[in-house]
Structures are given as structure tokens and as C-alpha cells.
Design an enzyme around this catalytic site. Structure first.
Site, PDB file in Angstrom:
ATOM      1  N   LYS A 111       1.008  -1.036   0.026  1.00 10.54           N
ATOM      2  CA  LYS A 111      -0.010   0.002   0.059  1.00 10.54           C
ATOM      3  C   LYS A 111       0.934   1.259   0.113  1.00 10.54           C
ATOM      4  O   LYS A 111       2.030   1.164   0.480  1.00 10.54           O
ATOM      5  CB  LYS A 111      -0.842   0.055   1.331  1.00 10.54           C
ATOM      6  CG  LYS A 111      -2.051  -1.008   1.322  1.00 10.54           C
ATOM      7  CD  LYS A 111      -2.753  -1.100   2.636  1.00 10.54           C
ATOM      8  CE  LYS A 111      -3.725  -1.891   2.826  1.00 10.54           C
ATOM      9  NZ  LYS A 111      -4.813  -1.818   1.840  1.00 10.54           N
ATOM     10  N   ARG A 114     -10.171 -11.134   1.825  1.00 11.12           N
ATOM     11  CA  ARG A 114     -11.279 -12.445   1.190  1.00 11.12           C
ATOM     12  C   ARG A 114     -10.461 -13.751   1.412  1.00 11.12           C
ATOM     13  O   ARG A 114     -11.464 -14.815   1.532  1.00 11.12           O
ATOM     14  CB  ARG A 114     -11.675 -12.224  -0.028  1.00 11.12           C
ATOM     15  CG  ARG A 114     -10.698 -12.066  -1.097  1.00 11.12           C
ATOM     16  CD  ARG A 114     -10.907 -11.130  -2.167  1.00 11.12           C
ATOM     17  NE  ARG A 114     -10.916  -9.721  -1.957  1.00 11.12           N
ATOM     18  CZ  ARG A 114     -11.127  -8.701  -2.859  1.00 11.12           C
ATOM     19  NH1 ARG A 114     -11.465  -9.113  -4.027  1.00 11.12           N
ATOM     20  NH2 ARG A 114     -11.081  -7.536  -2.506  1.00 11.12           N
TER      21      ARG A 114
END
Length: 486
Positions: free
Chosen positions: A259, A333
Site C-alpha cells: 500500500k 477475502r
């Protein structure tokens, strides 16, 4: 200190109307409060305050807060109970003013809804200052009068639940590691005889063949934990439970798909899903709700290292499906895929998972509401009705086949962990990915990325991690428990 409510007049010119507690106090001081209010400027608007000193020896400082219109109820446009929200916001402002005066105790007018008043007080005063030498003075809010003590206590319990989630989310990632998170929740549940907490180590996770979860965890030096909580509040311990599943990434660097550094510190709260569902179970136990709840939280860090997932790697989930990891920052996920497979062991009445899953959810709804993707209109109705009462809103999002095709069209594996048109409908493709691991007919996925933190949008929460939608999950569980009773 004392916080009293006052309603706006229905007509612009009419005299403002006190709550019954305000009326009683005004009589106690021979009408001085009403007199002072009338001479010190225009009528109090919603959420605005006036403070008076020296009116009564028991209450050296009295804050009068504007509650808006008296009969404000459910606002269909806003999807919440406006009266309750007005009370929460007004009481929070009043209590903070008393705190600024360094008065250690405040009595709060129930304002016609003691639960909402208690939530406003306890949520409004909360602040994470564990690690500062200079702290704001602690202040204890109490109910003014004795008429609505049950509602007040319920509100305190709801708010303390959300504050627990805020505490866990706000704390630095070196303080709340996977094992520390699990131990903190275990300690909160220790006093309840009808709760069992299992802190599952990496070896157990491996025997469960949770390859997707382990692939994320292996990039970090912190070992993963699978936290499993059993709250047996139902009349029959064999009744089908409600199963809550929460994403527990205690720090998310993005992994190899790193990120940007700006704002990365906020990723200490990437375990917001686990924080809210575990806090909701702590609250359900405190309220002694008559239903069984199981909480599942896969906990780990997502870090870049020589052992981390690489873009293009293929991993195998618990149900045998293979997943191509096209972006290591779509890691939540992968944890949830294995936890959702495991959730099917419990013959659940419903499975509800919460996760700070996608930046796309924040783009779609901002901080106004939690996005809900569900295969069950029954489940949606319960969540929606709960959120109207709590003011912590939910909004239904689509689970179309259209999105499933975008995650199943994958060159190397059964599924890709991102949609093939990566930026389009990111929250929806993430939900479609999770759906591939669900066989239950009542399942809801709550994407809470947009409601993770609060700047100034929710007036009764200070700036920082929000702990949303903990109260909505608790209210939802409470409604479900009434359902089983009827």
C-alpha cells in the site's frame, strides 16, 4: 454536572419545551432556568448547547442541549429514527462540555429515551488515550432520576460494546497482535459461564486445511490465530446458532502489493470485522440474550517478506477451490473464504460476516452506511430494521451473477482474488468471491471499510476508529432471539 434536554418549538416563535426532567429542575430552581434561557439569545437549535453555573448547589454546572423537534420519529428518507439520533448527538455534546470543565460525574436527562441517552453519553465520552501521559479527566455518566433505569443500563451495555471494538481497532498493531487480540476477548468473556473461547494455533489451522488463510499469515513473523467463541444463551444449547465471522488482519501492509505509505498506519484497524463481531458477542453475553452465537475470527498480519504470497501464486482453500492471488492486498477475502467454509460445520440459522474489505465500498457509500451483500431477504430485513433503531445504518448492495463471472474467469485457478476489470465494482466482485465459499441459504456479508473511522460525520463519536456497526449487530441478534421466543 447535569445535562438537560430541550425541544425546539414546532412554530418558530413559540417557547421551547423542556423534557419532563428539565421541567422538574426548572421548578426546583423557581423558574430561573427558563428565565435565563429566554434572555440569553434565540431558542436552542438541535445539537446546540447553553451552559449555566451556580443554579443549584447539587449541580454547580448545568448544560441545556437542543433535541430538535419533540415528535421526530423514523425518517424514511434518512432510514433511521431521527428522535433517537438527536438524543444521542445532543447528550454526547453536553457530556463533553461537562468533561471539559473537569467535573468527574455527570447526571443525564433520559430525554424520553434512556437507552439513546446512555448511548450518546458513553459513546460521546470515549477516547483512546491508553498510551498518553496527559489524559482527559475520566467522567462517569449516570441517569438523572430513576424512572428509566432499565433502558439506561441497556444503552450503557450497547455503547460499551461499541467502545470495546473502538479500543481494539484504535490500539497500535504492536499492542494488538493476533494473540493479544484473542487474549483480550477471552479475558472479557471469562466471567460468563455459558461462553467457551478456543484460541486455535497455527498447527490447528493447518490441520483444517485453511490454505488461503495460511498463505496470508506466512508473510509475517507473528503467528496466526483462529479465534472461536461459543456463546450458549439459548434455552437449548443444541439450537442452531447465529454464526458471526470477522476479518482479523491486525495490520495490513498490502503484502508484496504494498500500500502507499500515507495513511497506512490506519491499517491497524483492518481487523475491524473481528473487533465488531467479537464485541457484539461480548455485548450479547452481557445482555444475556436468549440465543446461541458462534464467533469466528481468523487473525493474522499481512506483511511483505521472503515468505509472503507473490502476485500470480495459486493457493488452495479449505473447500478445495484454488485461488489465483493476483493482488496480495486483496487478502481479507482469503481469510474469510476459509472461515466461511468452517462456519458451515455448525448448522447455522444464519451466517453474517463483517470485514473492512474494500476501498471500493468507501468510494460507493462513504461513511453513511455499511454495505450489505446477502442471499436472504429475511436476513436483510432483520439487519435493516435493527439499523433504523441504532442509527448505524446498512444499505443493500447487489450480489449479481454478473460479478461472479468476473472472479471465476481466471487463467490459472478456479477463482481470482480480484475481478478481471479490477477497478469496476470492486466491493461487488469481492462479495461475489466470498459467495463461492457459502452454501448456507441465509448469509450476509457486511463490508465495513467505509465506516471504519470517524472524522466528524457521526456527532456522538470522537475522531478515530468508529467500532461500527457493533450496535446494529447486537440489535440484530436481539431481534433474532425474540424471533426464536415467539
Amino acid at each position: 454536572g447535569l445535562v438537560l434536554g430541550i425541544y425546539s418549538s414546532e412554530k418558530d416563535e413559540g417557547a421551547a419545551q423542556f423534557t419532563s426532567a428539565g421541567d422538574a429542575f426548572d421548578r426546583l430552581v423557581s423558574g430561573k432556568l427558563r428565565e435565563l434561557l429566554s434572555v440569553c439569545g434565540p431558542p436552542l437549535k438541535k445539537g446546540k448547547t447553553r451552559i449555566f453555573h451556580g443554579l443549584h448547589q447539587d449541580f454547580p454546572s448545568v448544560v441545556v442541549v437542543g433535541l430538535g423537534k419533540k415528535n421526530a420519529g423514523v425518517n424514511d428518507q434518512e432510514n433511521w429514527n431521527e428522535g433517537k439520533e438527536n438524543i444521542r448527538a445532543a447528550v454526547a455534546v453536553g457530556c463533553r462540555q461537562i468533561q471539559d470543565l473537569e467535573i468527574p460525574c455527570v447526571e443525564v436527562d433520559p430525554c424520553g429515551d434512556a437507552q439513546a441517552a446512555a448511548e450518546g453519553a458513553v459513546l460521546g465520552l470515549h477516547e483512546y488515550n491508553e498510551l498518553k501521559q496527559k489524559k482527559k479527566p475520566a467522567i462517569t455518566p449516570q441517569l438523572h432520576g430513576s424512572a428509566e433505569s432499565e433502558g439506561w443500563q441497556k444503552g450503557v451495555t450497547y455503547a460499551e460494546g461499541q467502545n470495546l471494538a473502538r479500543y481494539l481497532m484504535e490500539a497500535p498493531a504492536n499492542y494488538i497482535t493476533p494473540i493479544k487480540f484473542a487474549e483480550h476477548i477471552e479475558q472479557k468473556l471469562r466471567s460468563f459461564s455459558n461462553v467457551k473461547v478456543h484460541i486455535r494455533p497455527e498447527s490447528w489451522i493447518a490441520t483444517q486445511q485453511m490454505g488461503a488463510f495460511l498463505s496470508v499469515a506466512k508473510g509475517s513473523a507473528e503467528p496466526p490465530i483462529f479465534l472461536e467463541i461459543h456463546y450458549l444463551g439459548g434455552a437449548n444449547t443444541n439450537d442452531s446458532p447465529l454464526v458471526f465471522v470477522g476479518k482479523g488482519v491486525t495490520f495490513d501492509s498490502g503484502g508484496i502489493s504494498l500500500k502507499p505509505s500515507s495513511g497506512m498506519d490506519a491499517m491497524r484497524a483492518d481487523m475491524g470485522g473481528a473487533a465488531t463481531v467479537c464485541s457484539a458477542i461480548v455485548t450479547a453475553a452481557a445482555l444475556n440474550l436468549p440465543l446461541n452465537i458462534i464467533g469466528l475470527a481468523p487473525l493474522c498480519e499481512n506483511m511483505p517478506s521472503g515468505k509472503a504470497n507473490k502476485p500470480g501464486d495459486v493457493v488452495r482453500a479449505k473447500n478445495g477451490k484454488t485461488i489465483q492471488v493476483d493482488n496480495t492486498d486483496a487478502e481479507g477475502r482469503l481469510l474469510l473464504a476459509d472461515a466461511l467454509c468452517y462456519a458451515h460445520n455448525f448448522n447455522a440459522r444464519a451466517i453474517v460476516n463483517a470485514a473492512t474489505l474494500t476501498g471500493a465500498m468507501d468510494v460507493a457509500l462513504g461513511s453513511a452506511a455499511t454495505g450489505v451483500f446477502t442471499n436472504s431477504s429475511w436476513l436483510w430485513t432483520h439487519l435493516y430494521e435493527a439499523s433504523i433503531l441504532t442509527g448505524d445504518r446498512v444499505w443493500r448492495m447487489p450480489l449479481f451473477e454478473h460479478y461472479t463471472k468476473q472472479v471465476t474467469d481466471c487463467p490459472l485457478a478456479d477463482l481470482s482474488n480480484i475481478g478481471k476489470y479490477s477497478r469496476a465494482g470492486g466491493a461487488c466482485t469481492a462479495a461475489a468471491f466470498l459467495k463461492e465459499f457459502v452454501m448456507a441459504s441465509h448469509w450476509a456479508h457486511l463490508d465495513i471499510a467505509g465506516v471504519m473511522s470517524n472524522k466528524d460525520e457521526v456527532p456522538y463519536l470522537r475522531k478515530g476508529m468508529a467500532g461500527r456497526p457493533t450496535r446494529t449487530l447486537v440489535e440484530f441478534a436481539a431481534r433474532l432471539s425474540q424471533d426464536s421466543h415467539n
